[in-house]
Design a protein around this motif. Structure first.
Motif, mmCIF file in Angstrom:
data_model
loop_
_atom_site.group_PDB
_atom_site.id
_atom_site.type_symbol
_atom_site.label_atom_id
_atom_site.label_comp_id
_atom_site.label_asym_id
_atom_site.label_seq_id
_atom_site.Cartn_x
_atom_site.Cartn_y
_atom_site.Cartn_z
ATOM 1 N N CYS A 325 -1.168 -4.384 -2.785
ATOM 2 C CA CYS A 325 -0.051 -4.089 -1.896
ATOM 3 C C CYS A 325 -0.605 -3.575 -0.573
ATOM 4 O O CYS A 325 -1.431 -2.673 -0.543
ATOM 5 C CB CYS A 325 0.846 -3.034 -2.543
ATOM 6 S SG CYS A 325 2.145 -2.451 -1.442
ATOM 7 N N CYS A 328 0.866 0.362 -0.286
ATOM 8 C CA CYS A 328 0.378 1.473 -1.106
ATOM 9 C C CYS A 328 -0.991 1.209 -1.747
ATOM 10 O O CYS A 328 -1.589 2.116 -2.315
ATOM 11 C CB CYS A 328 1.391 1.817 -2.191
ATOM 12 S SG CYS A 328 1.447 0.604 -3.524
ATOM 13 N N CYS A 343 5.723 -5.438 -4.588
ATOM 14 C CA CYS A 343 4.864 -4.429 -5.225
ATOM 15 C C CYS A 343 5.558 -3.791 -6.420
ATOM 16 O O CYS A 343 6.676 -3.295 -6.312
ATOM 17 C CB CYS A 343 4.457 -3.368 -4.213
ATOM 18 S SG CYS A 343 3.391 -2.116 -4.941
ATOM 19 N N CYS A 346 5.493 0.343 -5.550
ATOM 20 C CA CYS A 346 6.320 0.977 -4.507
ATOM 21 C C CYS A 346 7.499 0.112 -4.084
ATOM 22 O O CYS A 346 8.318 0.533 -3.273
ATOM 23 C CB CYS A 346 5.467 1.336 -3.288
ATOM 24 S SG CYS A 346 5.009 -0.081 -2.271
#
Ligand SMILES: [Zn+2]
Length: 403
Positions: A325, A328, A343, A346
């Motif tokens: 990602c 994050c 993701c 997150c």
């Protein structure tokens, strides 16, 4: 930094004199080659000049400058042969030259502009018109210097002038910066570029993807046939596809570099895919493209055009660029869902190729910071290009969080 290039220019007319000059020149090459061969080891340029000059001038009837070029060229070839002999990679042997090229020195025996090349022949200087392609004009804008070049007879029986050119370009700016573009060479888009401050550009390459699929299907069909005419068709098809992809790659690479230039960004980061099969498992649908010459060519074009603009290209480790990602740093295979990236940690969602481009951008920045902390930023351009970034931070993906 010096940028060098060979521009191939087609002569649109020729005469007997050119053939005669090439033939005599080659005769001279082979004569000098025989002299060195019999000596059983290379001879210095000066000595060889003294030994052969009279014969080249009076017996073969070559011009003075040609005789010098011949000696220098033959000397060089035998020197590299000797180097191989010492490494036991070759045996001492007579080198024979084919009558298909002449080396010319700029000013002393050739001058050139966008319309014609003037070359020494056995009957003195003659002018030959060259095909006036649009893209060639920029090499005659006064910024380029010309060096030793070659007249070459190609397989199509036409003469081509291989003009070697060079120019000094500005060293890339090495002041600390976070302005980086990450470029992902992708499936859905031919390329996606993303800047540190999140300006993006997508290059779809027009019809490229569809056309490649059509070609690929046709190729499969022809391969399964296996007849002679199918093989011929296959060859034809491959050539056509190559031409098409080369044209597309020129357009896309130009766009990427212009994007960098517009935003005054000094560094472009791309994936180093040379060791890809050893380091990562490539997703099946990407394998074709990763192994394909077209994608290598695209990266080469971007690198070259960037260099022309004083923009540095850095290659980073491709590991996890499509699975991590870009917000994050969470790495999971399921993050990637075809065209979309979503993701699992997150919930961040964006285009999968763009996510890749951003990750490449972060890696490039980390790579740069690594160099700075090691005091390696004075490293030459080529060294930087060759080095490969390995993720070493505690974060297994090697990413910093995006923002
Ligand atoms: Zn995330």
């Amino acid at each position: 930094m010096k940028l060098t290039k060979t521009v191939i220019l087609k002569l649109t007319s020729r005469d007997k004199e050119l053939d005669r000059t090439v033939s005599k020149y080659t005769k001279g090459m082979n004569y000098v080659s025989g002299v060195v061969y019999k000596n059983n080891k290379p001879i210095s340029v000066n000595k060889l000049q003294k030994m052969t000059y009279k014969h080249l001038r009076n017996r073969i009837g070559l011009k003075s400058q040609m005789s010098c070029n011949i000696v220098r060229q033959v000397c060089g070839t035998y020197k590299s042969l000797m180097a191989k002999v010492r490494k036991k990679k070759a045996e001492w042997q007579m080198i024979t030259y084919k009558p298909n090229n002449i080396t010319y020195s700029f000013r002393r025996d050739f001058t050139i502009n966008k319309d014609w090349v003037s070359m020494t022949t056995l009957k003195g200087r003659r002018r030959y018109p060259i095909a006036n392609y649009e893209y060639v004009k920029r090499y005659f804008d006064g910024a380029w210097k010309y060096s030793a070049s070659k007249l070459v007879l190609h397989r199509d029986k036409s003469y081509y002038f291989h003009l070697c050119i060079e120019k000094d370009i500005q060293e890339p700016d090495t002041a600390p910066t976070t302005d980086i573009i990450g470029v992902d060479v992708g499936i859905n888009y031919i390329a996606v570029a993303s800047t540190t401050d999140r300006k993006n550009v997508f290059f779809s390459g027009g019809e490229a993807k569809n056309i490649r699929n059509i070609y690929s299907k046709q190729r499969k069909r022809l391969q399964s046939k296996g007849t002679r005419s199918a093989k011929r068709m296959l060859k034809h098809l491959t050539m056509r596809e190559k031409r098409f992809m080369t044209a597309t790659n020129h357009v896309v690479s130009k766009g990427v570099v212009e994007f960098a230039k517009t935003h005054r960004i000094p560094i472009i980061g791309m994936e180093n895919l040379s060791g890809i099969r050893e380091t990562t498992k490539v997703r099946k649908e990407r394998r074709y493209q990763h192994n394909s010459w077209a994608f290598r060519q695209l990266r080469g074009f971007i690198e070259y055009k960037a260099k022309e603009q004083g923009i540095r290209v850095v290659y980073v480790n491709p590991r996890y660029t499509s699975q991590a990602c870009s917000r994050c740093g969470h790495v999971e295979k399921a993050n990637r869902n075809g065209l979309r990236f979503s993701c699992k940690a997150c919930g961040y969602e964006l285009n999968a190729d763009l996510n890749g481009a951003r990750n490449i951008g972060y890696k490039t920045r980390d790579f740069r910071q690594d160099l700075e902390s090691q005091g390696c930023l004075s490293a030459t351009h080529t060294e930087t290009e060759k080095s490969e970034f390995q993720a070493t931070s505690s974060n297994p993906s090697g990413f910093s969080s995006g923002s």
